[in-house]
Design a protein around this motif. Structure first.
Motif, short mmCIF file in Angstrom:
data_model
loop_
_atom_site.label_atom_id
_atom_site.label_comp_id
_atom_site.label_asym_id
_atom_site.label_seq_id
_atom_site.Cartn_x
_atom_site.Cartn_y
_atom_site.Cartn_z
N HIS A 117 -0.57 10.37 2.91
CA HIS A 117 -0.30 11.63 3.26
C HIS A 117 0.33 12.26 1.93
O HIS A 117 0.00 13.18 1.44
N LEU A 118 1.58 11.56 1.41
CA LEU A 118 2.02 11.99 0.27
C LEU A 118 2.48 11.03 -0.86
O LEU A 118 2.99 11.09 -1.63
N GLY A 119 1.81 9.82 -0.82
CA GLY A 119 2.14 8.91 -1.61
C GLY A 119 3.05 8.13 -1.39
O GLY A 119 3.68 7.17 -2.40
N CYS A 120 4.07 7.94 -0.34
CA CYS A 120 5.21 7.05 -0.37
C CYS A 120 4.85 5.59 -0.12
O CYS A 120 3.61 5.22 0.47
N ALA A 121 5.61 4.75 -0.60
CA ALA A 121 5.49 3.21 -0.44
C ALA A 121 5.75 2.69 1.07
O ALA A 121 6.66 3.18 1.92
N LEU A 122 4.61 2.16 1.51
CA LEU A 122 4.67 1.83 3.08
C LEU A 122 5.54 0.43 3.38
O LEU A 122 5.45 -0.48 2.41
N PRO A 153 1.10 -1.23 0.27
CA PRO A 153 0.07 0.02 0.13
C PRO A 153 0.72 1.31 0.04
O PRO A 153 2.08 1.20 0.13
N ARG A 154 0.06 2.43 -0.38
CA ARG A 154 1.03 3.79 -0.21
C ARG A 154 0.16 4.44 0.87
O ARG A 154 -1.08 4.29 1.23
N CYS A 155 0.95 5.30 1.34
CA CYS A 155 0.68 6.49 2.13
C CYS A 155 -0.29 7.35 1.65
O CYS A 155 0.32 8.03 0.97
N GLY A 194 6.54 9.07 8.45
CA GLY A 194 6.42 8.40 9.66
C GLY A 194 5.05 8.04 10.14
O GLY A 194 4.74 7.58 11.13
N SER A 195 4.06 8.33 9.13
CA SER A 195 2.79 7.80 9.27
C SER A 195 2.67 6.25 9.58
O SER A 195 3.68 5.63 9.07
N ARG A 196 1.94 5.93 10.40
CA ARG A 196 1.79 4.36 10.74
C ARG A 196 0.34 4.06 10.61
O ARG A 196 -0.76 4.83 10.91
#
Length: 425
Positions: free
Chosen positions: A383-388, A379-381, A403-405
């Motif tokens: 927030h700004l689309g980074c790979a989790l 999945p992607r975050c 740092g989103s979780r």
């Protein structure tokens, strides 16, 4: 322990809106109210349900071996201002806690090194230049050898939730009231709107991306804590100068043992390193609790406290406390109170969020963001689309960019993302 408050329904006007109900937000609201300002605090969930609830609550102006670095980056005058701000914050918290049942205890603070005595010598020299009476401790009452430690006498520790539960009495607080967007001087919530002359964003990681470049100026660090019963509990507070080393302090009959600090999203064993240390150095102790903490780290070791950006009038921020949120939250409350009241404050320039971003950490943050934005996985975050990245120790999806979780079912655990993972439940 924490009192409960209702959510906002309808429209409200106030002089100052504080967004975020951790220790920083509570102290901002408290000091503004004491100054006679009409103030409202809005918290997305429960008060102190995030970072404040997971801190080990060392109240100290000793923030690692930082003062020689501050002299290099900001000069002796800047380093002296940082020391003054945090010592003043320590004194203010001590005064507030007098008469409160919050386990306030005066304790010495030690930053030790196991292998690098030169680092300690350099810090002692910096503190001598700042005329601070630090002491060098050649030995410590710890079950492993050290090269020495720098001691700050008469620092403190306390129970932040017990403090916060008493500090919020008399404040206007709304829980379960997330701010979805800011439009001018209005904060839009799911069931209402708060209009304010001044707004303070005290949400740990600032959630407005279009101002301030906080997505480049901050990254988040994760660390792990065990509560040990049956361990020899030394008096004082101890932290390794190495970010991966051990942090120790006592709480009643428990030893709080922390360690394994790493950038969020780089899953490096979770509680395994402090568990290994517990078995090695306190073999008869039993683990009675465990938790993790998450901290925002700035580019230069100094928090961002002040106007959100040069282009935002009446909007303020407090973020990037670099693992030292107890005194930093009080510094933020004092500084933001003065800015809102139009008072001069000698710390304002040092903590300004608009100071230079040209620090080596900026390149690291930019590289991490680019790498994980280009990583073609899901999945992607949101927030700004980074790979989790999957965190096997905590069974969560973590964002290595900011740092989103998220829980395994997609529920949001940590900001700056403001919502759950789409389609994960």
């Amino acid at each position: 322990m924490m009192p409960a408050f209702s959510s906002l329904r309808g429209a409200l006007r106030t002089d100052v809106l504080v967004i975020g109900g951790g220790l920083t937000g509570i102290l901002c609201a408290l000091l503004l109210q004491k100054a006679g300002v009409d103030c409202t605090l809005a918290e997305a969930g429960r008060l102190c349900g995030g970072v404040t609830g997971n801190t080990t609550a060392k109240v100290t102006a000793q923030h690692g071996l930082i003062y020689h670095k501050l002299i290099r980056r900001f000069g002796e005058a800047g380093a002296a201002l940082y020391l003054d701000a945090n010592l003043t914050a320590l004194g203010e918290l001590s005064s507030l806690c007098a008469g409160m049942d919050c386990d306030w205890e005066e304790q010495p603070s030690f930053i030790y090194s196991r292998t690098h005595p030169r680092k300690l010598e350099r810090e002692m020299e910096a503190l001598r230049r700042l005329n601070y009476p630090a002491r060098f401790a050649p030995e410590l009452p710890l079950p492993f050898p050290v090269a020495g430690a720098v001691e700050f006498p008469r620092q403190a520790q306390f129970h932040p939730l017990r403090f916060a539960s008493q500090a919020v009495k008399g404040l206007r607080v709304y829980e379960h009231t997330p701010v979805r967007e800011l439009t001018g001087s209005a904060a839009v919530t799911p069931h209402g709107k708060i209009t304010a002359r001044h707004i303070i964003v005290a949400t740990h990681f600032p959630f407005l991306n279009r101002h301030g470049s906080y997505f480049l100026k901050l990254y988040q660090s994760r660390s792990y804590v065990l509560a040990l019963e049956g361990a020899n509990v030394p008096q004082g507070m101890y932290m390794d100068e190495d970010s991966t080393g051990l942090s120790l302090r006592a709480y009643k009959n428990l030893l709080l043992l922390g360690g394994n600090g790493h950038r969020t999203g780089r899953c490096k064993g979770g509680w395994a390193p402090p568990e290994d240390a517990a078995r090695a150095f306190w073999p008869g102790a039993a683990v009675t609790g465990r938790w993790a903490a998450q901290d925002c780290m700035s580019l230069d070791g100094v928090p961002y406290i002040g106007p959100y950006s040069r282009r935002t009038s009446g909007l303020y921020v407090a973020a990037g406390f670099n693992k030292w949120g107890m005194t930093s939250s009080m510094v933020a409350a004092m500084l933001l109170r003065d800015l809102i009241l139009g008072r001069d404050n000698p710390w304002a320039e040092l903590f300004s969020p608009s100071r230079t971003m040209l620090r080596p950490q900026l390149a690291v943050n930019g590289f991490e963001a680019a790498k994980h934005l280009l990583t073609p996985t899901v999945p992607r975050c949101p927030h700004l689309g980074c790979a989790l990245k999957w965190n096997p120790a905590e069974h969560s999806w973590d964002c290595p960019c900011h740092g989103s979780r998220f829980h395994s079912d997609g529920t949001l655990l940590d900001h700056p993302a403001t919502g759950d993972l789409p389609g994960k439940k």
